[in-house]
Design a protein around this motif. Structure first.
Motif, PDB file in Angstrom:
ATOM      1  N   GLU A   1       0.815  -1.150   0.071  1.00  0.00           N
ATOM      2  CA  GLU A   1      -0.063   0.008   0.028  1.00  0.00           C
ATOM      3  C   GLU A   1       0.625   1.405  -0.052  1.00  0.00           C
ATOM      4  O   GLU A   1       0.450   2.099  -0.633  1.00  0.00           O
ATOM      5  N   ALA A   2       1.953   1.227   0.818  1.00  0.00           N
ATOM      6  CA  ALA A   2       2.739   2.545   0.807  1.00  0.00           C
ATOM      7  C   ALA A   2       3.568   2.665  -0.651  1.00  0.00           C
ATOM      8  O   ALA A   2       3.519   4.015  -0.892  1.00  0.00           O
ATOM      9  N   THR A   3       3.495   1.345  -1.337  1.00  0.00           N
ATOM     10  CA  THR A   3       4.257   1.769  -2.722  1.00  0.00           C
ATOM     11  C   THR A   3       3.288   2.275  -3.651  1.00  0.00           C
ATOM     12  O   THR A   3       3.587   3.223  -4.450  1.00  0.00           O
ATOM     13  N   LYS A   4       2.213   1.663  -3.530  1.00  0.00           N
ATOM     14  CA  LYS A   4       1.152   2.259  -4.470  1.00  0.00           C
ATOM     15  C   LYS A   4       0.857   3.800  -4.230  1.00  0.00           C
ATOM     16  O   LYS A   4       0.865   4.560  -5.198  1.00  0.00           O
ATOM     17  N   ARG A   5       0.882   4.059  -2.972  1.00  0.00           N
ATOM     18  CA  ARG A   5       0.625   5.585  -2.511  1.00  0.00           C
ATOM     19  C   ARG A   5       1.872   6.271  -3.180  1.00  0.00           C
ATOM     20  O   ARG A   5       1.678   7.497  -3.616  1.00  0.00           O
ATOM     21  N   ALA A   6       2.855   5.781  -2.921  1.00  0.00           N
ATOM     22  CA  ALA A   6       4.139   6.765  -3.295  1.00  0.00           C
ATOM     23  C   ALA A   6       4.289   6.769  -5.037  1.00  0.00           C
ATOM     24  O   ALA A   6       4.515   7.851  -5.457  1.00  0.00           O
ATOM     25  N   GLN A   7       3.922   5.710  -5.564  1.00  0.00           N
ATOM     26  CA  GLN A   7       3.990   5.904  -6.951  1.00  0.00           C
ATOM     27  C   GLN A   7       2.894   6.874  -7.481  1.00  0.00           C
ATOM     28  O   GLN A   7       2.863   7.531  -8.598  1.00  0.00           O
ATOM     29  N   ALA A   8       1.663   6.790  -6.860  1.00  0.00           N
ATOM     30  CA  ALA A   8       0.650   7.831  -7.167  1.00  0.00           C
ATOM     31  C   ALA A   8       0.594   9.281  -6.997  1.00  0.00           C
ATOM     32  O   ALA A   8       0.029   9.990  -7.625  1.00  0.00           O
ATOM     33  N   ALA A   9       1.494   9.440  -5.954  1.00  0.00           N
ATOM     34  CA  ALA A   9       1.246  10.790  -5.148  1.00  0.00           C
ATOM     35  C   ALA A   9       2.255  11.703  -5.879  1.00  0.00           C
ATOM     36  O   ALA A   9       2.121  13.061  -6.029  1.00  0.00           O
TER      37      ALA A   9
ATOM     38  N   TYR B   1      12.067   8.355  -5.891  1.00  0.00           N
ATOM     39  CA  TYR B   1      10.871   9.209  -5.658  1.00  0.00           C
ATOM     40  C   TYR B   1      11.523  10.387  -5.206  1.00  0.00           C
ATOM     41  O   TYR B   1      12.154  10.774  -4.227  1.00  0.00           O
TER      42      TYR B   1
ATOM     43  N   SER C   1       6.916   8.810   1.639  1.00  0.00           N
ATOM     44  CA  SER C   1       5.920   9.849   1.874  1.00  0.00           C
ATOM     45  C   SER C   1       6.439  10.847   3.032  1.00  0.00           C
ATOM     46  O   SER C   1       6.414  11.990   2.490  1.00  0.00           O
TER      47      SER C   1
ATOM     48  N   THR D   1       6.107   4.588   7.534  1.00  0.00           N
ATOM     49  CA  THR D   1       5.010   5.152   6.805  1.00  0.00           C
ATOM     50  C   THR D   1       4.582   6.700   7.910  1.00  0.00           C
ATOM     51  O   THR D   1       4.113   7.346   7.193  1.00  0.00           O
TER      52      THR D   1
END
Length: 299
Positions: free
Chosen positions: A43-51, A71, A104, A281
């Motif tokens: 989940e942290a990786t998906k958020r990082a890639q999206a944000a 990032y 993040s 996180t």
């Protein structure tokens, strides 16, 4: 019944018990802990890639897993501090694709984060992994020569790989990185015990392999002094890591001090082997704050 007695009933040796991190968790069962660790990482990786702005699957070499993700903070610049992370997984599992825990909170404070993949066993040998990690750091230095410092962090097996960089030979990689700090989290620094547990079935480590790739031994026989004696090395362990992880961390810290490094030892209260890294996180987490204070040289 204590953990060691339970495990011995199942036929485990004491050494296997000591080097089984999931057996020492205190708030969840082993399976739930590993599942939670994987879920938080994903989940942290998906958020990082999206944000945020990122460069994904950047090749630092020719092999399939010689890839890294970068990032960036909002103020994207080459003159940034770079935090480079190496995942754990007993050198035979894990990936950059589920290890962007800290992206993040660090990018929010102006730190670029690099998460590295490397060949895991049985495909990769320890010698190859150490060489790949060296190669990935040299790649970051050459790509961003104006960086404000490269800070290495590894967890568990990744802490071992990061620690091997303390005495790396950078000559053959064509760049001496601007290393400014190390964060070694719940690591293994003497590999000889690993030869005697089932995890070595994939690694196929000989005694010579273990000695050559043990940061503890490399430090003890090194004739050279640190390139930068002011470079901080934080050796970090969780309160609920096993006694062997505590012993390894403390003895490595002591070897660093004898070798002239600016080393410190930190035991983080009420944390196990997995919580210690997945809590990155959180911006207010004690280790997140240690990292930021080290990077920005705050007292």
């Amino acid at each position: 019944m204590p953990l060691s007695e339970r495990s011995l009933v199942r036929g485990y040796t004491e050494l296997e018990i000591q080097y089984s991190p999931s057996g020492w968790v205190v708030r969840r069962g082993a399976e739930e802990t590993l599942r939670t660790y994987s879920q938080i990482g994903d989940e942290a990786t998906k958020r990082a890639q999206a944000a945020r702005g990122s460069l994904l699957h950047v090749p630092y070499g020719d092999r399939e897993r010689e890839r890294l993700d970068i990032y960036f903070p909002e103020d994207e610049s080459e003159a940034l501090p770079f935090f480079v992370f190496f995942h754990g997984g007993y050198w035979q599992s894990g990936s950059k694709d589920s290890s962007a825990f800290m992206v993040s909170p660090l990018t929010a404070q102006g730190v670029a984060v690099v998460v590295v993949s490397y060949d895991i066993a049985p495909k990769g040998t320890l010698d190859q992994m150490v060489d790949q990690v060296t190669q990935s750091i040299a790649f970051v230095q050459k790509r961003y020569p104006c960086n404000e410092g490269i800070y290495l962090c590894g967890h568990s097996a990744g802490a071992h790989l990061a620690a091997m960089m303390l005495l790396a030979n950078w000559t053959k990689h064509g760049a001496t990185p601007n290393l400014k700090g190390f964060f070694l989290v719940s690591g293994i620094y003497d590999l000889e015990p690993i030869m005697h547990i089932p995890e070595n079935e994939a690694l196929l480590m000989t005694l010579e392999d273990a000695q050559r790739n043990s940061p503890q031994r490399c430090l003890e026989v090194a004739l050279t002094q640190p390139v930068d004696a002011a470079c901080p090395v934080l050796v970090i362990v969780g309160q609920h890591d096993s006694p062997e992880y505590h012993r390894q961390s403390r003895e490595f810290y002591q070897a660093l001090r004898r070798g002239g490094w600016k080393a410190s030892f930190e035991e983080l209260d009420d944390l196990d082997h997995f919580e210690i890294i997945w809590n990155l996180t959180q911006k207010d987490y004690v280790l997140t704050q240690m990292i930021l204070k080290t990077i920005f040289q705050e007292s």
